[in-house]
Design a protein around this motif. Sequence first.
Motif, PDB file in Angstrom:
ATOM      1  N   VAL A  21       0.837  -1.207   0.000  1.00  0.00           N
ATOM      2  CA  VAL A  21       0.000   0.000   0.000  1.00  0.00           C
ATOM      3  C   VAL A  21       0.871   1.256   0.000  1.00  0.00           C
ATOM      4  N   GLN A  22       1.920   1.251   0.800  1.00  0.00           N
ATOM      5  CA  GLN A  22       2.831   2.404   0.850  1.00  0.00           C
ATOM      6  C   GLN A  22       3.433   2.675  -0.524  1.00  0.00           C
ATOM      7  N   THR A  23       3.846   1.634  -1.206  1.00  0.00           N
ATOM      8  CA  THR A  23       4.461   1.791  -2.526  1.00  0.00           C
ATOM      9  C   THR A  23       3.462   2.333  -3.541  1.00  0.00           C
ATOM     10  N   ILE A  24       2.250   1.803  -3.523  1.00  0.00           N
ATOM     11  CA  ILE A  24       1.230   2.214  -4.490  1.00  0.00           C
ATOM     12  C   ILE A  24       0.853   3.685  -4.317  1.00  0.00           C
ATOM     13  N   ILE A  25       0.640   4.112  -3.072  1.00  0.00           N
ATOM     14  CA  ILE A  25       0.220   5.503  -2.854  1.00  0.00           C
ATOM     15  C   ILE A  25       1.379   6.485  -3.026  1.00  0.00           C
ATOM     16  N   TYR A  26       2.610   5.984  -2.975  1.00  0.00           N
ATOM     17  CA  TYR A  26       3.780   6.851  -3.117  1.00  0.00           C
ATOM     18  C   TYR A  26       4.166   7.061  -4.577  1.00  0.00           C
ATOM     19  N   LEU A  27       3.754   6.158  -5.475  1.00  0.00           N
ATOM     20  CA  LEU A  27       4.164   6.215  -6.880  1.00  0.00           C
ATOM     21  C   LEU A  27       3.791   7.519  -7.589  1.00  0.00           C
ATOM     22  N   PRO A  28       2.562   8.065  -7.418  1.00  0.00           N
ATOM     23  CA  PRO A  28       2.224   9.311  -8.137  1.00  0.00           C
ATOM     24  C   PRO A  28       3.148  10.474  -7.826  1.00  0.00           C
ATOM     25  N   HIS A  29       3.802  10.446  -6.675  1.00  0.00           N
ATOM     26  CA  HIS A  29       4.710  11.526  -6.294  1.00  0.00           C
ATOM     27  C   HIS A  29       5.844  11.689  -7.309  1.00  0.00           C
ATOM     28  N   PHE A  30       6.218  10.609  -7.973  1.00  0.00           N
ATOM     29  CA  PHE A  30       7.357  10.642  -8.896  1.00  0.00           C
ATOM     30  C   PHE A  30       6.951  11.037 -10.319  1.00  0.00           C
ATOM     31  N   LEU A  31       5.669  11.203 -10.568  1.00  0.00           N
ATOM     32  CA  LEU A  31       5.203  11.577 -11.904  1.00  0.00           C
ATOM     33  C   LEU A  31       5.031  13.087 -11.994  1.00  0.00           C
ATOM     34  N   SER A  32       5.449  13.659 -13.108  1.00  0.00           N
ATOM     35  CA  SER A  32       5.298  15.103 -13.296  1.00  0.00           C
ATOM     36  C   SER A  32       3.856  15.438 -13.647  1.00  0.00           C
ATOM     37  N   TRP A  33       3.525  16.712 -13.465  1.00  0.00           N
ATOM     38  CA  TRP A  33       2.164  17.150 -13.789  1.00  0.00           C
ATOM     39  C   TRP A  33       1.915  17.158 -15.288  1.00  0.00           C
ATOM     40  N   VAL A  34       2.966  17.186 -16.078  1.00  0.00           N
ATOM     41  CA  VAL A  34       2.778  17.090 -17.527  1.00  0.00           C
ATOM     42  C   VAL A  34       2.179  15.733 -17.886  1.00  0.00           C
ATOM     43  N   ILE A  35       2.702  14.686 -17.253  1.00  0.00           N
ATOM     44  CA  ILE A  35       2.195  13.336 -17.497  1.00  0.00           C
ATOM     45  C   ILE A  35       0.810  13.171 -16.879  1.00  0.00           C
ATOM     46  N   LEU A  36       0.683  13.586 -15.622  1.00  0.00           N
ATOM     47  CA  LEU A  36      -0.592  13.398 -14.924  1.00  0.00           C
ATOM     48  C   LEU A  36      -1.716  14.219 -15.540  1.00  0.00           C
ATOM     49  N   SER A  37      -1.389  15.382 -16.073  1.00  0.00           N
ATOM     50  CA  SER A  37      -2.448  16.202 -16.679  1.00  0.00           C
ATOM     51  C   SER A  37      -3.061  15.493 -17.878  1.00  0.00           C
ATOM     52  N   GLY A  38      -2.227  14.843 -18.697  1.00  0.00           N
ATOM     53  CA  GLY A  38      -2.757  14.090 -19.831  1.00  0.00           C
ATOM     54  C   GLY A  38      -3.668  12.962 -19.376  1.00  0.00           C
ATOM     55  N   ILE A  39      -3.266  12.281 -18.287  1.00  0.00           N
ATOM     56  CA  ILE A  39      -4.097  11.194 -17.752  1.00  0.00           C
ATOM     57  C   ILE A  39      -5.413  11.740 -17.224  1.00  0.00           C
ATOM     58  N   LEU A  40      -5.347  12.839 -16.464  1.00  0.00           N
ATOM     59  CA  LEU A  40      -6.549  13.402 -15.848  1.00  0.00           C
ATOM     60  C   LEU A  40      -7.514  13.962 -16.888  1.00  0.00           C
ATOM     61  N   ILE A  41      -6.982  14.567 -17.951  1.00  0.00           N
ATOM     62  CA  ILE A  41      -7.853  15.090 -19.002  1.00  0.00           C
ATOM     63  C   ILE A  41      -8.662  13.966 -19.632  1.00  0.00           C
ATOM     64  N   GLU A  42      -8.027  12.817 -19.813  1.00  0.00           N
ATOM     65  CA  GLU A  42      -8.741  11.674 -20.382  1.00  0.00           C
ATOM     66  C   GLU A  42      -9.728  11.080 -19.373  1.00  0.00           C
ATOM     67  N   VAL A  43      -9.289  10.930 -18.131  1.00  0.00           N
ATOM     68  CA  VAL A  43     -10.132  10.305 -17.109  1.00  0.00           C
ATOM     69  C   VAL A  43     -11.353  11.162 -16.790  1.00  0.00           C
ATOM     70  N   LEU A  44     -11.174  12.499 -16.782  1.00  0.00           N
ATOM     71  CA  LEU A  44     -12.252  13.400 -16.392  1.00  0.00           C
ATOM     72  C   LEU A  44     -13.009  13.984 -17.589  1.00  0.00           C
ATOM     73  N   SER A  45     -12.748  13.493 -18.776  1.00  0.00           N
ATOM     74  CA  SER A  45     -13.437  13.989 -19.970  1.00  0.00           C
ATOM     75  C   SER A  45     -14.953  13.849 -19.820  1.00  0.00           C
ATOM     76  N   PRO A  46     -15.725  14.892 -20.179  1.00  0.00           N
ATOM     77  CA  PRO A  46     -17.191  14.810 -20.042  1.00  0.00           C
ATOM     78  C   PRO A  46     -17.845  13.855 -21.034  1.00  0.00           C
ATOM     79  N   THR A  47     -17.124  13.457 -22.072  1.00  0.00           N
ATOM     80  CA  THR A  47     -17.721  12.568 -23.082  1.00  0.00           C
ATOM     81  C   THR A  47     -17.205  11.141 -23.002  1.00  0.00           C
TER      82      THR A  47
END
Length: 299
Positions: free
Chosen positions: A108-134
Amino acid sequence: MTSKRWRIEWPLHLMIWPGLMLVLLFCYGPMVGLIIAFQDFVPTKGLFGSKYVGLRHFQYIYSLPQTVEVIRNTVFISAMKIAAGLLAPLVTALLLNEIRREVFKRAVQTIIYLPHFLSWVILSGILIEVLSPTSGIVNRTLGAVGFEPIFFLGDQGWFPFVMVGTDVWKEFGFGTIVYLAALTSINPALYEAAVIDGANRWKQTMHITLPGMMPIIVLMLTLSLGNVLNAGFDQIFNLYNPSVYATGDILDTYVYRLAFVNAQFSVATAVGFFKSVISFTLISISYWLAYRFANYRIF
């Protein structure tokens, strides 16, 4: 410093110099550019050839209605991030502390710690797809249970809370490690004595665990005061758009647009200078509070 001590410690002082030079070059050297805030800066004339206008740009930014709006957005988003960023890792650390299976706990510690190492450039692309209204999975799930799609990144009401939620998701793993480290400093004999006295796990948490963690909690809270005007440029710049400027525009993105979109270099520098002065004041207060209530000091 005595000559004998100097002969022993001079290699340590020598090792400091490269880091010190980098700090002077990249942190203090650019401060010369602050004079742009007091000039009608023209890039072709350089820093010392532009016309000096005093405090005119500061008066101008104070007269802009967007300035108050941007400051309000910055304080609101950063304050929510500070509160949620303190509570989420604390609760998670307390819950993980109750787990007795070390393999599951470390997973659990490893899983919740992983996003810390990702940049917002990468995460923003993921979030735009995940939160897309369509086509996003979140809105598809909401539609499956009968709710209307929500434009999370285009709705002024939702946007600040999405920023807080995604920031906590990215960073709470790091904070959890800090609090788990604090838990290891609590004397196990206190729990043994509490069990003998008939205290259950809840009472042990309330009367032993939380008081034992209080110094690090106070320290983390007071040090975060210096970030009240830092609402997260990387995150918001990669996720915001003109439709959410009213509630999502912060000081850093405002400075970016003034300087690189509108080419108002002097006004942008004045806004950045204003933010720096307030941030320096808040950081100074936070360190005093950290020393006053958590006995923490740098020097």
